[in-house]
Motif scaffolding. Structure first.
Motif, mmCIF file in Angstrom:
data_model
loop_
_atom_site.group_PDB
_atom_site.id
_atom_site.type_symbol
_atom_site.label_atom_id
_atom_site.label_comp_id
_atom_site.label_asym_id
_atom_site.label_seq_id
_atom_site.Cartn_x
_atom_site.Cartn_y
_atom_site.Cartn_z
ATOM 1 N N ASN A 72 0.828 -1.215 0.000
ATOM 2 C CA ASN A 72 0.000 0.000 0.000
ATOM 3 C C ASN A 72 0.868 1.274 0.000
ATOM 4 O OD1 ASN A 72 -2.355 -1.589 0.162
ATOM 5 N ND2 ASN A 72 -2.189 -1.701 2.390
ATOM 6 N N PRO A 73 1.842 1.353 -0.915
ATOM 7 C CA PRO A 73 2.759 2.501 -0.913
ATOM 8 C C PRO A 73 2.073 3.792 -1.360
ATOM 9 C CG PRO A 73 3.109 1.202 -2.895
ATOM 10 C CD PRO A 73 2.112 0.436 -2.048
ATOM 11 N N GLU A 74 2.511 4.879 -0.754
ATOM 12 C CA GLU A 74 2.046 6.206 -1.161
ATOM 13 C C GLU A 74 3.212 7.164 -1.158
ATOM 14 O OE1 GLU A 74 -1.608 8.042 0.516
ATOM 15 O OE2 GLU A 74 -1.896 6.015 1.304
ATOM 16 N N ILE A 75 3.295 7.969 -2.183
ATOM 17 C CA ILE A 75 4.332 8.997 -2.212
ATOM 18 C C ILE A 75 3.811 10.179 -1.411
ATOM 19 C CG2 ILE A 75 5.516 10.655 -3.708
ATOM 20 C CD1 ILE A 75 5.655 8.309 -5.758
ATOM 21 N N ILE A 76 4.526 10.538 -0.358
ATOM 22 C CA ILE A 76 4.010 11.585 0.519
ATOM 23 C C ILE A 76 4.795 12.896 0.416
ATOM 24 C CG2 ILE A 76 2.931 10.029 2.185
ATOM 25 C CD1 ILE A 76 5.398 10.502 3.998
ATOM 26 N N PRO A 101 10.612 13.678 -9.841
ATOM 27 C CA PRO A 101 11.252 14.419 -8.747
ATOM 28 C C PRO A 101 12.611 13.793 -8.418
ATOM 29 C CG PRO A 101 9.241 13.302 -8.001
ATOM 30 C CD PRO A 101 9.353 13.047 -9.455
ATOM 31 N N SER A 102 13.545 14.599 -7.952
ATOM 32 C CA SER A 102 14.886 14.068 -7.668
ATOM 33 C C SER A 102 14.946 13.373 -6.315
ATOM 34 C CB SER A 102 15.929 15.184 -7.752
ATOM 35 O OG SER A 102 15.550 16.258 -6.934
ATOM 36 N N LYS A 103 14.033 13.763 -5.418
ATOM 37 C CA LYS A 103 14.020 13.166 -4.087
ATOM 38 C C LYS A 103 12.573 12.818 -3.724
ATOM 39 C CE LYS A 103 15.900 14.235 0.502
ATOM 40 N NZ LYS A 103 16.509 15.327 1.293
ATOM 41 N N VAL A 104 12.359 11.600 -3.271
ATOM 42 C CA VAL A 104 10.998 11.118 -3.032
ATOM 43 C C VAL A 104 10.909 10.404 -1.681
ATOM 44 C CG1 VAL A 104 9.195 9.540 -3.873
ATOM 45 C CG2 VAL A 104 10.534 10.854 -5.509
ATOM 46 N N THR A 105 9.863 10.712 -0.932
ATOM 47 C CA THR A 105 9.582 9.975 0.306
ATOM 48 C C THR A 105 8.328 9.137 0.091
ATOM 49 O OG1 THR A 105 10.550 11.712 1.666
ATOM 50 C CG2 THR A 105 9.094 10.153 2.787
ATOM 51 N N ILE A 106 8.465 7.864 0.407
ATOM 52 C CA ILE A 106 7.360 6.924 0.227
ATOM 53 C C ILE A 106 6.950 6.414 1.616
ATOM 54 C CG2 ILE A 106 8.776 4.842 -0.072
ATOM 55 C CD1 ILE A 106 7.078 4.078 -2.437
ATOM 56 N N ARG A 107 5.625 6.264 1.800
ATOM 57 C CA ARG A 107 5.118 5.688 3.040
ATOM 58 C C ARG A 107 4.403 4.404 2.649
ATOM 59 N NH1 ARG A 107 0.375 6.276 6.533
ATOM 60 N NH2 ARG A 107 1.076 6.109 8.701
ATOM 61 N N ALA A 108 4.686 3.336 3.389
ATOM 62 C CA ALA A 108 4.104 2.042 3.030
ATOM 63 C C ALA A 108 4.025 1.172 4.269
ATOM 64 C CB ALA A 108 4.958 1.360 1.965
ATOM 65 N N PHE A 115 3.722 0.231 9.422
ATOM 66 C CA PHE A 115 4.004 1.392 8.580
ATOM 67 C C PHE A 115 5.457 1.830 8.701
ATOM 68 C CE2 PHE A 115 -0.605 1.731 8.658
ATOM 69 C CZ PHE A 115 -0.872 2.132 7.361
ATOM 70 N N PHE A 116 6.026 2.302 7.589
ATOM 71 C CA PHE A 116 7.373 2.875 7.595
ATOM 72 C C PHE A 116 7.473 3.901 6.467
ATOM 73 C CE2 PHE A 116 9.385 0.906 3.859
ATOM 74 C CZ PHE A 116 8.492 -0.107 3.568
ATOM 75 N N GLU A 117 8.514 4.728 6.565
ATOM 76 C CA GLU A 117 8.781 5.714 5.513
ATOM 77 C C GLU A 117 10.189 5.534 5.005
ATOM 78 O OE1 GLU A 117 8.082 9.776 6.617
ATOM 79 O OE2 GLU A 117 6.039 9.349 7.300
ATOM 80 N N LYS A 118 10.391 5.844 3.723
ATOM 81 C CA LYS A 118 11.729 5.752 3.150
ATOM 82 C C LYS A 118 11.928 6.909 2.179
ATOM 83 C CE LYS A 118 14.631 1.730 2.342
ATOM 84 N NZ LYS A 118 15.190 1.779 3.661
ATOM 85 N N THR A 119 13.068 7.571 2.292
ATOM 86 C CA THR A 119 13.383 8.677 1.397
ATOM 87 C C THR A 119 14.606 8.296 0.584
ATOM 88 O OG1 THR A 119 12.530 10.262 2.993
ATOM 89 C CG2 THR A 119 13.989 11.136 1.293
ATOM 90 N N ASP A 120 14.562 8.560 -0.717
ATOM 91 C CA ASP A 120 15.739 8.256 -1.541
ATOM 92 C C ASP A 120 15.796 9.198 -2.732
ATOM 93 O OD1 ASP A 120 18.064 6.847 -2.423
ATOM 94 O OD2 ASP A 120 17.241 5.041 -1.486
ATOM 95 N N GLU A 121 16.916 9.132 -3.432
ATOM 96 C CA GLU A 121 17.163 10.040 -4.548
ATOM 97 C C GLU A 121 17.527 9.261 -5.798
ATOM 98 O OE1 GLU A 121 19.418 13.732 -3.205
ATOM 99 O OE2 GLU A 121 19.907 12.320 -1.604
ATOM 100 N N GLY A 122 17.707 9.988 -6.893
ATOM 101 C CA GLY A 122 18.225 9.394 -8.128
ATOM 102 C C GLY A 122 17.390 8.224 -8.622
#
Ligand code: NI
Length: 160
Positions: A72-76, A101-108, A115-122
């Motif tokens: 159930n991922p969502e880009i937040i 986008p160059s940097k994205v945080t996803i919540r899933a 629940f957890f969040e992850k931020t990454d680039e590239g």
């Protein structure tokens, strides 16, 4: 665990909206394990459940040497912009330039519903966007700035 067949463009299932996961049970774990195996064998960066014909909101992304499950991922949150080369295991032999986008945080949720969040680039930021798009029936070619010409494609492949 099993390798599943990857659906190719033209298959209706790739255009449908996936359903939210509510049961974090053995069937979900089986699906996640199969997605992982299929992604590893295909040597891709990410794989979404509809790509193996199952309309559930589930994606697996390879981050470094780890395969991470996103249920159930969502880009937040997004930041910046990148224009890079993008491909898809369901559209073999094609590449296009997309704006992401160059940097994205996803919540899933993980496979147990936590629940957890992850931020990454590239590349991984692009994968977050690309794979969550699959859950809404969206393919990168729908919004690519342009697709590579056969000549560019050849140059790209000989460079690898
Ligand atoms: Ni794809």
């Amino acid at each position: 665990m099993a390798i599943r067949e990857i659906m190719k463009m033209g298959d209706d299932v790739l255009r449908k909206k996936s359903r939210k996961v509510t049961a974090f049970d053995h069937r979900l774990h089986q699906l996640l394990d199969d997605l992982r195996d299929t992604l590893e064998q295909a040597d891709g960066v990410g794989l979404a459940s509809p790509q193996v014909g199952i309309l559930k909101r589930v994606i697996v992304i390879r981050i470094g040497d780890q395969f991470v499950d996103f249920v159930n991922p969502e880009i937040i949150r997004t930041e910046g912009e990148q224009r890079e080369l993008e491909g898809c295991l369901s559209i073999p032999g094609k590449w296009g330039i997309t704006k992401r986008p160059s940097k994205v945080t996803i919540r899933a949720q993980d496979r147990n519903g936590k629940f957890f969040e992850k931020t990454d680039e590239g590349l991984i930021a692009r994968a977050f966007c690309h794979e969550t798009d699959h859950l809404d029936g969206v393919l990168y070619i729908d919004h690519a700035l342009r697709l590579l010409t056969p000549e560019e494609l050849e140059r790209e492949q000989s460079g690898n």
